[in-house]
Scaffold this active site. Structure first.
Site, PDB file in Angstrom:
ATOM      1  N   PHE A  47       8.621  -5.339 -28.863  1.00  0.00           N
ATOM      2  CA  PHE A  47       7.613  -5.066 -27.837  1.00  0.00           C
ATOM      3  C   PHE A  47       6.824  -6.348 -27.578  1.00  0.00           C
ATOM      4  CE2 PHE A  47       4.162  -3.171 -25.564  1.00  0.00           C
ATOM      5  CZ  PHE A  47       4.698  -2.012 -25.012  1.00  0.00           C
ATOM      6  N   GLY A  53      -3.719 -13.144 -26.364  1.00  0.00           N
ATOM      7  CA  GLY A  53      -3.122 -11.876 -26.764  1.00  0.00           C
ATOM      8  C   GLY A  53      -4.080 -10.705 -26.687  1.00  0.00           C
ATOM      9  N   SER A  54      -5.374 -10.960 -26.995  1.00  0.00           N
ATOM     10  CA  SER A  54      -6.319  -9.845 -27.053  1.00  0.00           C
ATOM     11  C   SER A  54      -6.649  -9.298 -25.677  1.00  0.00           C
ATOM     12  CB  SER A  54      -7.629 -10.301 -27.726  1.00  0.00           C
ATOM     13  OG  SER A  54      -7.373 -10.748 -29.021  1.00  0.00           O
ATOM     14  N   ILE A 101       6.452 -13.001 -30.547  1.00  0.00           N
ATOM     15  CA  ILE A 101       6.999 -11.652 -30.512  1.00  0.00           C
ATOM     16  C   ILE A 101       7.754 -11.355 -31.808  1.00  0.00           C
ATOM     17  CG2 ILE A 101       8.466 -10.035 -29.227  1.00  0.00           C
ATOM     18  CD1 ILE A 101       5.862 -11.200 -27.788  1.00  0.00           C
ATOM     19  N   ARG A 130       0.033 -11.106 -71.333  1.00  0.00           N
ATOM     20  CA  ARG A 130      -0.764 -12.317 -71.546  1.00  0.00           C
ATOM     21  C   ARG A 130      -1.984 -12.071 -72.436  1.00  0.00           C
ATOM     22  NH1 ARG A 130       0.142 -17.807 -70.512  1.00  0.00           N
ATOM     23  NH2 ARG A 130      -1.820 -18.848 -70.073  1.00  0.00           N
ATOM     24  N   GLN A 140      -5.959 -14.222 -59.328  1.00  0.00           N
ATOM     25  CA  GLN A 140      -6.910 -14.641 -60.360  1.00  0.00           C
ATOM     26  C   GLN A 140      -6.499 -14.132 -61.745  1.00  0.00           C
ATOM     27  OE1 GLN A 140      -8.999 -16.803 -59.474  1.00  0.00           O
ATOM     28  NE2 GLN A 140     -10.284 -17.011 -61.280  1.00  0.00           N
ATOM     29  N   GLU A 174      -0.637  -6.935 -33.863  1.00  0.00           N
ATOM     30  CA  GLU A 174      -0.921  -5.556 -33.397  1.00  0.00           C
ATOM     31  C   GLU A 174      -2.406  -5.327 -33.163  1.00  0.00           C
ATOM     32  OE1 GLU A 174       1.560  -4.225 -32.456  1.00  0.00           O
ATOM     33  OE2 GLU A 174       3.238  -4.627 -33.802  1.00  0.00           O
ATOM     34  N   THR A 219      -6.215  -7.768 -33.239  1.00  0.00           N
ATOM     35  CA  THR A 219      -6.983  -8.397 -34.325  1.00  0.00           C
ATOM     36  C   THR A 219      -7.950  -7.374 -34.935  1.00  0.00           C
ATOM     37  OG1 THR A 219      -8.742  -9.099 -32.819  1.00  0.00           O
ATOM     38  CG2 THR A 219      -6.919 -10.652 -33.168  1.00  0.00           C
TER      39      THR A 219
HETATM   40  C1  LIG Z   1       2.917 -12.047 -37.433  1.00  0.00           C
HETATM   41  C2  LIG Z   1       2.570 -11.800 -35.991  1.00  0.00           C
HETATM   42  C3  LIG Z   1       3.384 -10.963 -35.242  1.00  0.00           C
HETATM   43  C4  LIG Z   1       3.105 -10.723 -33.892  1.00  0.00           C
HETATM   44  N1  LIG Z   1       3.927  -9.903 -33.170  1.00  0.00           N
HETATM   45  C5  LIG Z   1       3.673  -9.663 -31.865  1.00  0.00           C
HETATM   46  C6  LIG Z   1       4.533  -8.799 -31.091  1.00  0.00           C
HETATM   47  O1  LIG Z   1       5.501  -8.225 -31.598  1.00  0.00           O
HETATM   48  N2  LIG Z   1       4.247  -8.637 -29.773  1.00  0.00           N
HETATM   49  C7  LIG Z   1       3.193  -9.233 -29.170  1.00  0.00           C
HETATM   50  O2  LIG Z   1       2.992  -9.028 -27.982  1.00  0.00           O
HETATM   51  N3  LIG Z   1       2.356 -10.051 -29.870  1.00  0.00           N
HETATM   52  C8  LIG Z   1       2.564 -10.275 -31.191  1.00  0.00           C
HETATM   53  N4  LIG Z   1       1.730 -11.094 -31.931  1.00  0.00           N
HETATM   54  C9  LIG Z   1       0.610 -11.735 -31.276  1.00  0.00           C
HETATM   55  C10 LIG Z   1      -0.693 -11.011 -31.573  1.00  0.00           C
HETATM   56  O3  LIG Z   1      -0.671  -9.724 -30.966  1.00  0.00           O
HETATM   57  C11 LIG Z   1      -1.866 -11.868 -31.062  1.00  0.00           C
HETATM   58  O4  LIG Z   1      -1.911 -13.032 -31.862  1.00  0.00           O
HETATM   59  C12 LIG Z   1      -3.170 -11.102 -31.121  1.00  0.00           C
HETATM   60  O5  LIG Z   1      -3.170 -10.066 -30.169  1.00  0.00           O
HETATM   61  C13 LIG Z   1      -4.367 -12.012 -30.839  1.00  0.00           C
HETATM   62  O6  LIG Z   1      -4.156 -12.773 -29.697  1.00  0.00           O
HETATM   63  P1  LIG Z   1      -4.410 -14.359 -29.741  1.00  0.00           P
HETATM   64  O7  LIG Z   1      -3.682 -14.909 -30.917  1.00  0.00           O
HETATM   65  O8  LIG Z   1      -4.080 -14.892 -28.407  1.00  0.00           O
HETATM   66  O9  LIG Z   1      -5.950 -14.512 -30.021  1.00  0.00           O
HETATM   67  P2  LIG Z   1      -7.192 -14.377 -28.943  1.00  0.00           P
HETATM   68  O10 LIG Z   1      -6.928 -13.184 -28.133  1.00  0.00           O
HETATM   69  O11 LIG Z   1      -7.246 -15.694 -28.253  1.00  0.00           O
HETATM   70  O12 LIG Z   1      -8.369 -14.170 -29.888  1.00  0.00           O
HETATM   71  C14 LIG Z   1      -9.084 -15.259 -30.526  1.00  0.00           C
HETATM   72  C15 LIG Z   1     -10.236 -14.685 -31.344  1.00  0.00           C
HETATM   73  O13 LIG Z   1     -11.165 -14.008 -30.477  1.00  0.00           O
HETATM   74  C16 LIG Z   1     -11.333 -12.659 -30.878  1.00  0.00           C
HETATM   75  N5  LIG Z   1     -11.418 -11.805 -29.690  1.00  0.00           N
HETATM   76  C17 LIG Z   1     -10.752 -11.940 -28.536  1.00  0.00           C
HETATM   77  N6  LIG Z   1     -11.076 -10.943 -27.680  1.00  0.00           N
HETATM   78  C18 LIG Z   1     -11.962 -10.153 -28.324  1.00  0.00           C
HETATM   79  C19 LIG Z   1     -12.676  -8.973 -27.978  1.00  0.00           C
HETATM   80  N7  LIG Z   1     -12.543  -8.400 -26.779  1.00  0.00           N
HETATM   81  N8  LIG Z   1     -13.522  -8.444 -28.883  1.00  0.00           N
HETATM   82  C20 LIG Z   1     -13.683  -9.016 -30.097  1.00  0.00           C
HETATM   83  N9  LIG Z   1     -13.011 -10.136 -30.492  1.00  0.00           N
HETATM   84  C21 LIG Z   1     -12.184 -10.694 -29.616  1.00  0.00           C
HETATM   85  C22 LIG Z   1     -10.081 -12.326 -31.662  1.00  0.00           C
HETATM   86  O14 LIG Z   1     -10.309 -11.255 -32.539  1.00  0.00           O
HETATM   87  C23 LIG Z   1      -9.792 -13.631 -32.361  1.00  0.00           C
HETATM   88  O15 LIG Z   1     -10.564 -13.744 -33.523  1.00  0.00           O
HETATM   89  C24 LIG Z   1       1.979 -11.341 -33.284  1.00  0.00           C
HETATM   90  C25 LIG Z   1       1.135 -12.171 -34.050  1.00  0.00           C
HETATM   91  C26 LIG Z   1       1.419 -12.394 -35.396  1.00  0.00           C
HETATM   92  C27 LIG Z   1       0.509 -13.270 -36.200  1.00  0.00           C
END
Ligand SMILES: Cc1cc2nc3c(=O)[nH]c(=O)nc-3n(C[C@H](O)[C@H](O)[C@H](O)COP(=O)(O)OP(=O)(O)OC[C@H]3O[C@@H](n4cnc5c(N)ncnc54)[C@H](O)[C@@H]3O)c2cc1C
Length: 373
Positions: free
Chosen positions: A120, A128-129, A154, A261, A329, A356, A358
């Site tokens: 997905f 991403g958020s 992804i 240990r 630890q 999925e 933050t």
């Molecule tokens: C191991 C892994 C697997 C992943 N798999 C998928 C996948 O299968 N499909 C997919 O589509 N994506 C995937 N991702 C991406 C993941 O969904 C995004 O990294 C995540 O949604 C955050 O987006 P960003 O990294 O762009 O951070 P940003 O959106 O740029 O966020 C930066 C910071 O701002 C905070 N923030 C941003 N907006 C808000 C808000 N409205 N309220 C409060 N805080 C906020 C965030 O919490 C974060 O601390 C994956 C990521 C990882 C690490």
């Protein structure tokens, strides 16, 4: 009527435990170092039939419900979290095709989910958020849709053959289409060099003028936000289960070590400082388990489960990182060494404070749900 019996569920979990012990756990450390699944690992996993455990029987699957599905990932994650997360990405995608796909799309695609991996895709470089920040588009051309865009980070990107993709169908309208890696215009880009869950491929997909018909649309035009939220909800239950498995692994390593240990002449098991840490790991594991099981039960009963799923992942991800820190630890110098798995379990768990949705976004969702009560 449940699609499966208690005896079938017991047998499945026995098979999962045997397979995990034999074919998954032995590769836990080498996967982390190699940043990949071992050669032939995914083909072997596919042959077990695990890819179809939650797929309804009408599509050739085993038809197990949300609680059993999550418990299977819990047990697999005891041996290796990357394998469980690859299945999590696959299952949450199947769930959205089951909920929102047309009968024609379901008939065409779902039987193949028994031996092809699904993914997905929402995230893009612009963020991403905030789903509205994406640039991928689907444009209507005659009877067809033309999809362009670039998705990053992804889960199963580069490994999966089928991808649900979030796109804009108008400047403020989000929709989800399903594309196949065999379609002209589909290619894979960069694989992420992530610090945890290193067996799981997480990577980029590039869509350059992919042509699909209307049957490849999930739900209606404009349903993209709802479907994305639904995918997150389903994923978060499974991640709670994976995090429980990670904590069970952390607990086992630290209790096994403490039993062997000694600090001077005193076994670590007799020190109160060890009791405190082991008890905290056990309580974090148990609370996360209860949270994911509660969310899975609500889902199985057809009741709302969004808040409970967010709690399972928000609580479980920090709990597993903290539990890993306590385990490290207890092992002290050995815990800090790459020769023991504790340090990579912390890195694995840390991913789930981001993937999925933050933890910040999940806390907002939980708080908003509480404000409406
Ligand atoms: C191991 C892994 C697997 C992943 N798999 C998928 C996948 O299968 N499909 C997919 O589509 N994506 C995937 N991702 C991406 C993941 O969904 C995004 O990294 C995540 O949604 C955050 O987006 P960003 O990294 O762009 O951070 P940003 O959106 O740029 O966020 C930066 C910071 O701002 C905070 N923030 C941003 N907006 C808000 C808000 N409205 N309220 C409060 N805080 C906020 C965030 O919490 C974060 O601390 C994956 C990521 C990882 C690490």
């Amino acid at each position: 009527m449940p699609a499966t019996t208690a005896a079938a569920e017991k047998l499945l979990l026995q098979m999962v435990d045997d397979y995990t012990q034999r074919e998954i756990s032995p590769y836990d450390m080498s996967m982390d170092a190699a940043q990949d699944f071992p050669k032939g690992f995914v083909d072997k996993l596919t042959k077990t039939g695990f890819l179809g455990i939650m797929l309804p029987q009408e599509f050739g699957g085993a038809g197990f419900g949300p609680e059993v599905t999550a418990t299977v990932l819990n047990h697999i994650a005891r041996g290796n979290a990357s394998t469980a997360v690859t299945l999590e990405g696959h299952f949450k995608t199947i769930d959205q095709i089951l909920k929102y796909g047309t009968p024609a799309l379901q008939q065409a695609l779902l039987p193949t989910a028994n031996d092809r991996i699904f993914a997905f895709s929402m995230t893009e470089a612009s963020g991403g958020s905030n789903p509205m920040g994406i640039s991928s588009t689907a444009t209507r051309e005659g009877d067809h849709w033309v999809i362009n865009g670039d998705k990053i980070m992804i889960t199963n990107g580069g490994l999966a053959q089928v991808y649900c993709v979030l796109v804009k169908t108008a400047p403020t309208e989000l929709s989800v289409f399903v594309v196949d890696q065999d379609m002209p215009g589909f290619s894979f880009g960069k694989r992420e060099d992530f610090i945890g869950l290193r067996g799981t491929p997480v990577g980029e997909i590039v869509m350059d003028h992919i042509v699909v018909d209307n049957d490849h649309l999930l739900g209606k035009l404009g349903d993209g936000g709802v479907i994305g939220d639904s995918a997150h909800d389903d994923a978060r239950i499974l991640m709670g289960a994976v995090l429980t498995g990670i904590m069970e692994h952390e607990l086992k390593i630290s209790t096994d070590y403490a039993k062997e240990r000694k600090a001077g002449n005193t076994p670590l098991t007799e020190l109160q400082v060890t009791h405190r840490k082991v008890a905290d790991i056990a309580m974090r594991k148990e609370t996360t388990k209860l949270l994911y099981q509660r969310a899975a039960q609500l889902k199985a009963a057809g009741q709302p489960y969004s808040e409970e799923a967010a709690m399972a992942k928000a609580h479980g991800s920090r709990a597993a990182v903290s539990a890993g820190d306590d385990a490290l630890q207890i092992l002290a110098g050995y815990g800090y060494s790459r020769e023991y798995p504790v340090e990579h379990l912390i890195r694995d768990a840390r991913a789930m404070e981001i993937a999925e949705g933050t933890v910040e976004k999940m806390r907002s969702a939980i708080a908003k749900a509480e404000f409406t009560k």
